[in-house]
Design a protein around this motif. Structure first.
Motif, PDB file in Angstrom:
ATOM      1  N   VAL A 244       0.989  -1.446   0.092  1.00  0.00           N
ATOM      2  CA  VAL A 244       0.052   0.154   0.009  1.00  0.00           C
ATOM      3  C   VAL A 244       0.937   1.195   0.133  1.00  0.00           C
ATOM      4  O   VAL A 244       1.704   1.667   0.779  1.00  0.00           O
ATOM      5  N   VAL A 245       0.522   2.337  -0.693  1.00  0.00           N
ATOM      6  CA  VAL A 245       0.962   3.588  -0.737  1.00  0.00           C
ATOM      7  C   VAL A 245       0.281   4.415   0.325  1.00  0.00           C
ATOM      8  O   VAL A 245      -0.770   4.703   0.078  1.00  0.00           O
ATOM      9  N   LEU A 246       0.857   4.673   1.358  1.00  0.00           N
ATOM     10  CA  LEU A 246       0.274   5.504   2.439  1.00  0.00           C
ATOM     11  C   LEU A 246       0.458   7.032   2.270  1.00  0.00           C
ATOM     12  O   LEU A 246       1.446   7.751   1.542  1.00  0.00           O
ATOM     13  N   ILE A 247      -0.808   7.744   2.209  1.00  0.00           N
ATOM     14  CA  ILE A 247      -0.776   9.034   1.995  1.00  0.00           C
ATOM     15  C   ILE A 247      -1.071   9.810   3.400  1.00  0.00           C
ATOM     16  O   ILE A 247      -1.869   9.769   3.858  1.00  0.00           O
ATOM     17  N   GLN A 248      -0.130  10.886   3.508  1.00  0.00           N
ATOM     18  CA  GLN A 248      -0.210  11.419   4.498  1.00  0.00           C
ATOM     19  C   GLN A 248      -1.566  12.241   4.658  1.00  0.00           C
ATOM     20  O   GLN A 248      -1.995  12.702   4.043  1.00  0.00           O
ATOM     21  N   HIS A 249      -2.112  11.990   5.869  1.00  0.00           N
ATOM     22  CA  HIS A 249      -3.469  12.734   6.041  1.00  0.00           C
ATOM     23  C   HIS A 249      -3.229  13.827   6.868  1.00  0.00           C
ATOM     24  O   HIS A 249      -3.278  14.173   8.221  1.00  0.00           O
ATOM     25  N   LYS A 250      -3.024  14.895   6.146  1.00  0.00           N
ATOM     26  CA  LYS A 250      -2.782  16.318   6.449  1.00  0.00           C
ATOM     27  C   LYS A 250      -3.884  16.925   7.501  1.00  0.00           C
ATOM     28  O   LYS A 250      -3.505  17.644   8.429  1.00  0.00           O
ATOM     29  N   PRO A 251      -5.216  16.671   7.154  1.00  0.00           N
ATOM     30  CA  PRO A 251      -6.000  17.225   8.269  1.00  0.00           C
ATOM     31  C   PRO A 251      -5.906  16.783   9.542  1.00  0.00           C
ATOM     32  O   PRO A 251      -6.123  17.615  10.693  1.00  0.00           O
ATOM     33  N   TYR A 252      -5.511  15.747   9.933  1.00  0.00           N
ATOM     34  CA  TYR A 252      -5.174  15.278  11.207  1.00  0.00           C
ATOM     35  C   TYR A 252      -3.916  15.340  11.769  1.00  0.00           C
ATOM     36  O   TYR A 252      -3.649  15.546  12.839  1.00  0.00           O
ATOM     37  N   HIS A 253      -2.766  15.276  10.755  1.00  0.00           N
ATOM     38  CA  HIS A 253      -1.262  15.312  11.297  1.00  0.00           C
ATOM     39  C   HIS A 253      -0.628  16.394  10.746  1.00  0.00           C
ATOM     40  O   HIS A 253       0.758  16.217  10.965  1.00  0.00           O
ATOM     41  N   GLY A 254      -1.122  17.185   9.733  1.00  0.00           N
ATOM     42  CA  GLY A 254      -0.383  18.177   9.229  1.00  0.00           C
ATOM     43  C   GLY A 254       0.806  17.993   8.376  1.00  0.00           C
ATOM     44  O   GLY A 254       0.853  16.937   7.809  1.00  0.00           O
ATOM     45  N   LEU A 255       1.910  18.317   9.001  1.00  0.00           N
ATOM     46  CA  LEU A 255       3.327  18.138   8.109  1.00  0.00           C
ATOM     47  C   LEU A 255       3.898  17.158   9.074  1.00  0.00           C
ATOM     48  O   LEU A 255       5.004  16.872   8.776  1.00  0.00           O
ATOM     49  N   ASP A 256       3.368  16.589   9.951  1.00  0.00           N
ATOM     50  CA  ASP A 256       4.161  15.565  10.806  1.00  0.00           C
ATOM     51  C   ASP A 256       4.022  14.249  10.175  1.00  0.00           C
ATOM     52  O   ASP A 256       2.884  13.643  10.453  1.00  0.00           O
ATOM     53  N   ASN A 257       4.883  13.626   9.483  1.00  0.00           N
ATOM     54  CA  ASN A 257       4.816  12.515   8.635  1.00  0.00           C
ATOM     55  C   ASN A 257       5.087  11.289   9.403  1.00  0.00           C
ATOM     56  O   ASN A 257       5.262  10.003   8.887  1.00  0.00           O
ATOM     57  N   SER A 258       5.303  11.303  10.904  1.00  0.00           N
ATOM     58  CA  SER A 258       6.078  10.254  11.379  1.00  0.00           C
ATOM     59  C   SER A 258       5.195   9.018  11.499  1.00  0.00           C
ATOM     60  O   SER A 258       5.752   7.884  11.390  1.00  0.00           O
ATOM     61  N   TYR A 259       3.927   9.333  11.386  1.00  0.00           N
ATOM     62  CA  TYR A 259       3.213   7.813  11.526  1.00  0.00           C
ATOM     63  C   TYR A 259       3.326   7.102  10.335  1.00  0.00           C
ATOM     64  O   TYR A 259       3.796   5.908  10.389  1.00  0.00           O
ATOM     65  N   ILE A 260       3.462   7.556   9.220  1.00  0.00           N
ATOM     66  CA  ILE A 260       3.384   6.984   8.004  1.00  0.00           C
ATOM     67  C   ILE A 260       4.739   6.269   7.793  1.00  0.00           C
ATOM     68  O   ILE A 260       5.203   5.254   7.337  1.00  0.00           O
ATOM     69  N   VAL A 261       5.653   7.340   8.398  1.00  0.00           N
ATOM     70  CA  VAL A 261       7.112   6.772   8.233  1.00  0.00           C
ATOM     71  C   VAL A 261       7.634   5.664   9.140  1.00  0.00           C
ATOM     72  O   VAL A 261       8.383   4.624   8.767  1.00  0.00           O
ATOM     73  N   ASP A 262       6.889   5.664  10.384  1.00  0.00           N
ATOM     74  CA  ASP A 262       7.120   4.513  11.284  1.00  0.00           C
ATOM     75  C   ASP A 262       6.337   3.149  10.912  1.00  0.00           C
ATOM     76  O   ASP A 262       6.812   2.099  11.115  1.00  0.00           O
ATOM     77  N   ALA A 263       5.330   3.274  10.082  1.00  0.00           N
ATOM     78  CA  ALA A 263       4.714   2.325   9.545  1.00  0.00           C
ATOM     79  C   ALA A 263       5.649   1.619   8.411  1.00  0.00           C
ATOM     80  O   ALA A 263       5.505   0.447   8.576  1.00  0.00           O
ATOM     81  N   ILE A 264       6.061   2.264   7.643  1.00  0.00           N
ATOM     82  CA  ILE A 264       7.120   1.792   6.733  1.00  0.00           C
ATOM     83  C   ILE A 264       8.204   1.068   7.370  1.00  0.00           C
ATOM     84  O   ILE A 264       8.514  -0.089   7.032  1.00  0.00           O
ATOM     85  N   ALA A 265       8.802   1.569   8.164  1.00  0.00           N
ATOM     86  CA  ALA A 265       9.820   0.960   9.148  1.00  0.00           C
ATOM     87  C   ALA A 265       9.292  -0.232   9.670  1.00  0.00           C
ATOM     88  O   ALA A 265      10.219  -1.458  10.035  1.00  0.00           O
ATOM     89  N   ALA A 266       8.157  -0.417  10.178  1.00  0.00           N
ATOM     90  CA  ALA A 266       7.530  -1.464  11.023  1.00  0.00           C
ATOM     91  C   ALA A 266       7.131  -2.616   9.921  1.00  0.00           C
ATOM     92  O   ALA A 266       6.998  -3.923  10.365  1.00  0.00           O
ATOM     93  N   ASN A 267       6.975  -2.544   8.726  1.00  0.00           N
ATOM     94  CA  ASN A 267       6.675  -3.210   7.691  1.00  0.00           C
ATOM     95  C   ASN A 267       7.482  -3.307   6.723  1.00  0.00           C
ATOM     96  O   ASN A 267       6.938  -2.914   5.644  1.00  0.00           O
TER      97      ASN A 267
END
Length: 314
Positions: free
Chosen positions: A87-110
């Motif tokens: 899956v290509v994860l798309i940063q959810h700007k309305p919830y997390h703004g410019l903080d991309n850490s959740y999608i980046v951490d998901a890449i690292a964990a999987n």
């Protein structure tokens, strides 16, 4: 936040959250043991209840999350039964703004499962530095919207020009979230930066008001004259009749197929919003797999895997 960005009902969220990790393991999905062999969903968002680790933008709280949770594990529990393993994860700007850490951490964990499209500050002095930092963490694209970059026109923004230029130099993608009237801007930037990979989200929202206008479709297909322009066949819940079986979108898909070819089209669900009843993940992928008779098996492979693999996983 507009209705396109927030159409997920809490009832449907509970159905998704009820999917367990056991369901993923039990799935007979193709490629479950080797992500590279399955299909690719080129567009999904994720978020979590762990707002201490991943704070929400502005003054939002957990009560603002709708659905309350849609984590990487919950996403895969929905996707795997349909043969989707990456899956290509798309940063959810309305919830997390410019903080991309959740999608980046998901890449690292999987490992090998996720790629990502991030959001950054285009008006920064050197946005290319943030692009390089995120590329090292598995990000392969950057989402842009009209008006970003400190100017109403991308062509007049130093930062936006730097992003487009640097994307070409580094093999990254620029991913515009736009309406039909903004296609002219994309065309202009493609002319200026012909070596930049561009991926337009959700048919440029042609048909979001229920009507697919010929002038909008002409502008969308005209963009295909740029060899690096790609298009996401996605977000059916928000287009046309906004409900299964989504076959009213087939004439538009055919026009795009004839213009771009399957090698520049990629399917995306736009989860969790595609899970808004009566829409389902299965109906989204079934439109490509089963309901379009002019696709060859090779076409389906490209739209469901090959194009997104080339842009986001190479």
């Amino acid at each position: 936040m507009n209705t396109f960005d927030r159409q997920m009902g809490r009832r449907d969220a509970l159905m998704v959250i009820g999917s367990s990790a056991a369901a993923v393991m039990a799935s007979s999905a193709r490629g479950a043991d080797d992500p590279s062999k399955g299909f690719i969903d080129a567009h999904s968002h994720i978020w979590t209840q762990d707002t201490d680790a991943y704070p929400l933008a502005g003054d939002q709280t957990k009560k603002d999350l709708d659905p309350p949770s849609f984590t990487d594990k919950e996403l895969l529990a929905v996707a795997h039964p349909h043969g989707v393993t990456r899956v290509v994860l798309i940063q959810h700007k309305p919830y997390h703004g410019l903080d991309n850490s959740y999608i980046v951490d998901a890449i690292a964990a999987n490992p090998g499962v996720f790629s990502a499209v991030a959001c950054i500050e285009a008006a920064a002095d050197r946005p290319q530095d943030e692009m390089d930092r995120l590329k090292k963490k598995g990000v392969r694209g950057f989402r842009i919207r009209p008006g970003e970059g400190g100017s109403d026109r991308w062509s007049e923004s130093d930062g936006m020009n730097a992003m487009w230029r640097h994307a070409a130099e580094t093999g990254l993608a620029i991913c515009p979230l736009i309406n039909p009237e903004d296609l002219e801007q994309v065309d202009g930037m493609c002319r200026r930066y012909p070596e930049t990979n561009v991926v337009v989200d959700h048919f440029a929202r042609v048909g979001i008001d229920g009507e697919i206008r010929e002038k909008d479709l002409k502008a969308l297909t005209a963009l295909a004259k740029h060899p690096k322009a790609h298009l996401k066949v996605s977000a059916y819940y928000a287009l046309g009749e906004k409900q299964p079986p989504h076959t009213e979108l087939i004439p538009m898909i055919r026009r795009c197929y004839e213009a771009y070819g399957p090698q520049r089209l990629m399917w995306g669900s736009d989860c969790p919003y595609q899970l808004t009843g009566p829409n389902t993940y299965g109906d989204s992928i079934a439109l490509i797999r089963e309901r379009i008779d002019f696709f060859s098996d090779e076409d389906r492979e490209r739209i469901l895997r090959g194009t997104a693999e080339k842009v986001y996983f190479s």
